[in-house]
Design a protein around this motif. Structure first.
Motif, PDB file in Angstrom:
ATOM      1  N   MET A   1      11.380  77.860 -81.600  1.00  0.00           N
ATOM      2  CA  MET A   1      12.821  78.092 -81.544  1.00  0.00           C
ATOM      3  C   MET A   1      13.519  76.934 -80.831  1.00  0.00           C
ATOM      4  O   MET A   1      14.583  76.463 -81.250  1.00  0.00           O
ATOM      5  CB  MET A   1      13.126  79.407 -80.833  1.00  0.00           C
ATOM      6  N   LEU A   2      12.900  76.450 -79.751  1.00  0.00           N
ATOM      7  CA  LEU A   2      13.470  75.310 -79.039  1.00  0.00           C
ATOM      8  C   LEU A   2      13.490  74.058 -79.913  1.00  0.00           C
ATOM      9  O   LEU A   2      14.430  73.255 -79.846  1.00  0.00           O
ATOM     10  CB  LEU A   2      12.678  75.043 -77.755  1.00  0.00           C
ATOM     11  N   LEU A   3      12.462  73.900 -80.747  1.00  0.00           N
ATOM     12  CA  LEU A   3      12.440  72.765 -81.669  1.00  0.00           C
ATOM     13  C   LEU A   3      13.558  72.879 -82.699  1.00  0.00           C
ATOM     14  O   LEU A   3      14.214  71.879 -83.032  1.00  0.00           O
ATOM     15  CB  LEU A   3      11.085  72.693 -82.377  1.00  0.00           C
ATOM     16  N   VAL A   4      13.779  74.088 -83.197  1.00  0.00           N
ATOM     17  CA  VAL A   4      14.860  74.297 -84.165  1.00  0.00           C
ATOM     18  C   VAL A   4      16.208  73.994 -83.518  1.00  0.00           C
ATOM     19  O   VAL A   4      17.065  73.324 -84.106  1.00  0.00           O
ATOM     20  CB  VAL A   4      14.828  75.736 -84.727  1.00  0.00           C
ATOM     21  N   LYS A   5      16.397  74.480 -82.294  1.00  0.00           N
ATOM     22  CA  LYS A   5      17.645  74.200 -81.586  1.00  0.00           C
ATOM     23  C   LYS A   5      17.833  72.698 -81.383  1.00  0.00           C
ATOM     24  O   LYS A   5      18.930  72.162 -81.581  1.00  0.00           O
ATOM     25  CB  LYS A   5      17.648  74.914 -80.230  1.00  0.00           C
ATOM     26  N   GLN A   6      16.761  72.022 -80.993  1.00  0.00           N
ATOM     27  CA  GLN A   6      16.857  70.581 -80.763  1.00  0.00           C
ATOM     28  C   GLN A   6      17.123  69.834 -82.058  1.00  0.00           C
ATOM     29  O   GLN A   6      17.852  68.831 -82.077  1.00  0.00           O
ATOM     30  CB  GLN A   6      15.580  70.064 -80.104  1.00  0.00           C
ATOM     31  N   ALA A   7      16.555  70.310 -83.158  1.00  0.00           N
ATOM     32  CA  ALA A   7      16.811  69.685 -84.453  1.00  0.00           C
ATOM     33  C   ALA A   7      18.288  69.780 -84.806  1.00  0.00           C
ATOM     34  O   ALA A   7      18.914  68.785 -85.209  1.00  0.00           O
ATOM     35  CB  ALA A   7      15.963  70.357 -85.536  1.00  0.00           C
ATOM     36  N   LEU A   8      18.861  70.968 -84.659  1.00  0.00           N
ATOM     37  CA  LEU A   8      20.278  71.165 -84.973  1.00  0.00           C
ATOM     38  C   LEU A   8      21.165  70.376 -84.018  1.00  0.00           C
ATOM     39  O   LEU A   8      22.183  69.805 -84.442  1.00  0.00           O
ATOM     40  CB  LEU A   8      20.611  72.656 -84.912  1.00  0.00           C
ATOM     41  N   LEU A   9      20.779  70.300 -82.763  1.00  0.00           N
ATOM     42  CA  LEU A   9      21.526  69.518 -81.781  1.00  0.00           C
ATOM     43  C   LEU A   9      21.504  68.031 -82.136  1.00  0.00           C
ATOM     44  O   LEU A   9      22.533  67.346 -82.097  1.00  0.00           O
ATOM     45  CB  LEU A   9      20.935  69.737 -80.393  1.00  0.00           C
ATOM     46  N   THR A  10      20.330  67.529 -82.500  1.00  0.00           N
ATOM     47  CA  THR A  10      20.194  66.111 -82.817  1.00  0.00           C
ATOM     48  C   THR A  10      20.957  65.758 -84.084  1.00  0.00           C
ATOM     49  O   THR A  10      21.619  64.708 -84.162  1.00  0.00           O
ATOM     50  CB  THR A  10      18.707  65.729 -82.972  1.00  0.00           C
ATOM     51  N   VAL A  11      20.900  66.623 -85.089  1.00  0.00           N
ATOM     52  CA  VAL A  11      21.657  66.368 -86.324  1.00  0.00           C
ATOM     53  C   VAL A  11      23.153  66.377 -86.036  1.00  0.00           C
ATOM     54  O   VAL A  11      23.906  65.558 -86.580  1.00  0.00           O
ATOM     55  CB  VAL A  11      21.293  67.398 -87.408  1.00  0.00           C
ATOM     56  N   SER A  12      23.594  67.291 -85.180  1.00  0.00           N
ATOM     57  CA  SER A  12      25.021  67.314 -84.843  1.00  0.00           C
ATOM     58  C   SER A  12      25.423  66.063 -84.067  1.00  0.00           C
ATOM     59  O   SER A  12      26.537  65.551 -84.216  1.00  0.00           O
ATOM     60  CB  SER A  12      25.366  68.573 -84.042  1.00  0.00           C
ATOM     61  N   ASN A  13      24.511  65.528 -83.257  1.00  0.00           N
ATOM     62  CA  ASN A  13      24.768  64.254 -82.587  1.00  0.00           C
ATOM     63  C   ASN A  13      24.890  63.122 -83.608  1.00  0.00           C
ATOM     64  O   ASN A  13      25.659  62.177 -83.409  1.00  0.00           O
ATOM     65  CB  ASN A  13      23.670  63.943 -81.577  1.00  0.00           C
ATOM     66  N   LEU A  14      24.132  63.231 -84.682  1.00  0.00           N
ATOM     67  CA  LEU A  14      24.244  62.251 -85.765  1.00  0.00           C
ATOM     68  C   LEU A  14      25.639  62.302 -86.394  1.00  0.00           C
ATOM     69  O   LEU A  14      26.217  61.260 -86.713  1.00  0.00           O
ATOM     70  CB  LEU A  14      23.175  62.513 -86.831  1.00  0.00           C
ATOM     71  N   VAL A  15      26.171  63.502 -86.552  1.00  0.00           N
ATOM     72  CA  VAL A  15      27.521  63.646 -87.111  1.00  0.00           C
ATOM     73  C   VAL A  15      28.532  62.898 -86.242  1.00  0.00           C
ATOM     74  O   VAL A  15      29.379  62.162 -86.753  1.00  0.00           O
ATOM     75  CB  VAL A  15      27.911  65.133 -87.227  1.00  0.00           C
ATOM     76  N   ASP A  16      28.429  63.070 -84.935  1.00  0.00           N
ATOM     77  CA  ASP A  16      29.341  62.373 -84.015  1.00  0.00           C
ATOM     78  C   ASP A  16      29.102  60.864 -84.042  1.00  0.00           C
ATOM     79  O   ASP A  16      30.045  60.069 -83.964  1.00  0.00           O
ATOM     80  CB  ASP A  16      29.149  62.898 -82.590  1.00  0.00           C
ATOM     81  N   PHE A  17      27.852  60.473 -84.147  1.00  0.00           N
ATOM     82  CA  PHE A  17      27.480  59.059 -84.151  1.00  0.00           C
ATOM     83  C   PHE A  17      27.971  58.362 -85.415  1.00  0.00           C
ATOM     84  O   PHE A  17      28.453  57.222 -85.368  1.00  0.00           O
ATOM     85  CB  PHE A  17      25.952  58.955 -84.040  1.00  0.00           C
ATOM     86  N   GLU A  18      27.879  59.043 -86.540  1.00  0.00           N
ATOM     87  CA  GLU A  18      28.236  58.431 -87.828  1.00  0.00           C
ATOM     88  C   GLU A  18      29.671  57.926 -87.853  1.00  0.00           C
ATOM     89  O   GLU A  18      29.972  56.896 -88.461  1.00  0.00           O
ATOM     90  CB  GLU A  18      27.998  59.449 -88.951  1.00  0.00           C
ATOM     91  N   VAL A  19      30.564  58.631 -87.150  1.00  0.00           N
ATOM     92  CA  VAL A  19      31.972  58.227 -87.111  1.00  0.00           C
ATOM     93  C   VAL A  19      32.122  56.846 -86.482  1.00  0.00           C
ATOM     94  O   VAL A  19      33.030  56.095 -86.840  1.00  0.00           O
ATOM     95  CB  VAL A  19      32.800  59.267 -86.316  1.00  0.00           C
ATOM     96  N   THR A  20      31.215  56.482 -85.589  1.00  0.00           N
ATOM     97  CA  THR A  20      31.340  55.229 -84.836  1.00  0.00           C
ATOM     98  C   THR A  20      30.719  54.024 -85.534  1.00  0.00           C
ATOM     99  O   THR A  20      30.921  52.894 -85.084  1.00  0.00           O
ATOM    100  CB  THR A  20      30.685  55.368 -83.450  1.00  0.00           C
ATOM    101  N   ILE A  21      29.970  54.250 -86.613  1.00  0.00           N
ATOM    102  CA  ILE A  21      29.253  53.122 -87.240  1.00  0.00           C
ATOM    103  C   ILE A  21      29.732  52.840 -88.674  1.00  0.00           C
ATOM    104  O   ILE A  21      29.084  52.084 -89.399  1.00  0.00           O
ATOM    105  CB  ILE A  21      27.723  53.365 -87.241  1.00  0.00           C
ATOM    106  N   ARG A  22      30.839  53.428 -89.068  1.00  0.00           N
ATOM    107  CA  ARG A  22      31.275  53.307 -90.466  1.00  0.00           C
ATOM    108  C   ARG A  22      31.599  51.880 -90.886  1.00  0.00           C
ATOM    109  O   ARG A  22      31.620  51.571 -92.078  1.00  0.00           O
ATOM    110  CB  ARG A  22      32.471  54.229 -90.719  1.00  0.00           C
ATOM    111  N   GLU A  23      31.822  51.025 -89.897  1.00  0.00           N
ATOM    112  CA  GLU A  23      32.088  49.617 -90.215  1.00  0.00           C
ATOM    113  C   GLU A  23      30.928  49.004 -90.992  1.00  0.00           C
ATOM    114  O   GLU A  23      31.123  48.133 -91.839  1.00  0.00           O
ATOM    115  CB  GLU A  23      32.317  48.842 -88.909  1.00  0.00           C
ATOM    116  N   VAL A  24      29.714  49.492 -90.731  1.00  0.00           N
ATOM    117  CA  VAL A  24      28.529  48.927 -91.386  1.00  0.00           C
ATOM    118  C   VAL A  24      28.502  49.251 -92.877  1.00  0.00           C
ATOM    119  O   VAL A  24      27.820  48.580 -93.660  1.00  0.00           O
ATOM    120  CB  VAL A  24      27.248  49.440 -90.690  1.00  0.00           C
TER     121      VAL A  24
END
Length: 207
Positions: A32-55
């Motif tokens: 369950m902790l792995l699933v939570k961490q997976a969803l957390l990390t993917v959501s961090n990717l969503v936030d990160f993607e906004v900052t790298i669109r120049e590429v």
């Protein structure tokens, strides 16, 4: 360089999570902790993607890869915001309404299997609240009952596809970002970097 390192951190987390879940399945609090961490990390990717669109100007395929799974990623962020990064009181209230079993498990709430069930029921409720204004589900085509094997399989398939696609995207993003970074030779270390490190002053990192 900062974006490159961040892409590597996110990818490493997802690769380890994917391996552990593939080997051990989803059946207890450790998973369950792995699933939570997976969803957390993917959501961090969503936030990160906004900052790298120049590429994307030079790597259009990267944008296409992200867009292909954007719905999955946004769903992960929703679950992060309602159940993982924050545990919304409204979600708990709805869980008690949706899963009456919770009322009958309170006495055993310190038991590992019971708290896994608590998490499962609240996760299930969070999944079911991801609806449009008309009540239709935004991602899945029906309500989810994680005790029902086909529904559990549907969720785990979603999770696996989401994590693997994010790993693939981050791999390509890292390659694109790495092209503009000077990769220093460890055998030719420069004293100036250690001198700068010695002058480091730490400050509270604001939101």
């Amino acid at each position: 360089m900062e974006q490159f390192i961040k892409s590597k951190l996110l990818k490493a987390d997802l690769k380890e999570i994917d391996q552990q879940l593939s080997e051990n399945g989803f059946k207890n609090m450790s998973s369950m902790l792995l699933v939570k961490q997976a969803l957390l990390t993917v959501s961090n990717l969503v936030d990160f993607e906004v900052t790298i669109r120049e590429v994307y100007k030079e790597h259009r395929v990267l944008s296409e890869k992200y867009r292909a799974f954007e719905k999955n990623y946004k769903f992960a962020k929703y679950l992060r915001n309602k159940f993982i990064g924050h545990i919304k009181q409204e979600l708990i209230q709805k869980s008690i309404e949706w899963k009456p079993e919770l009322r009958y498990l309170l006495k055993d709430s310190d038991e590992s299997n019971t708290i896994f069930a608590f998490n499962l029921f609240v996760l299930e409720t969070a999944i079911n609240t991801y609806v449009n204004p008309d009540g239709s589900h935004q991602l899945f085509d029906s309500e989810t009952d994680l005790i029902y094997p086909p529904d559990m399989k549907r969720f785990l398939t979603y999770l696996s596809e989401t994590v693997k696609s994010a790993i693939d995207y981050l791999h390509d993003l890292g390659q694109a970002l790495g092209k503009n970074i000077e990769m220093l030779d460890p055998s030719e270390q420069k004293l100036e970097h250690w001198m700068a490190a010695g002058k480091t002053k730490f400050e509270f990192i604001k939101k």
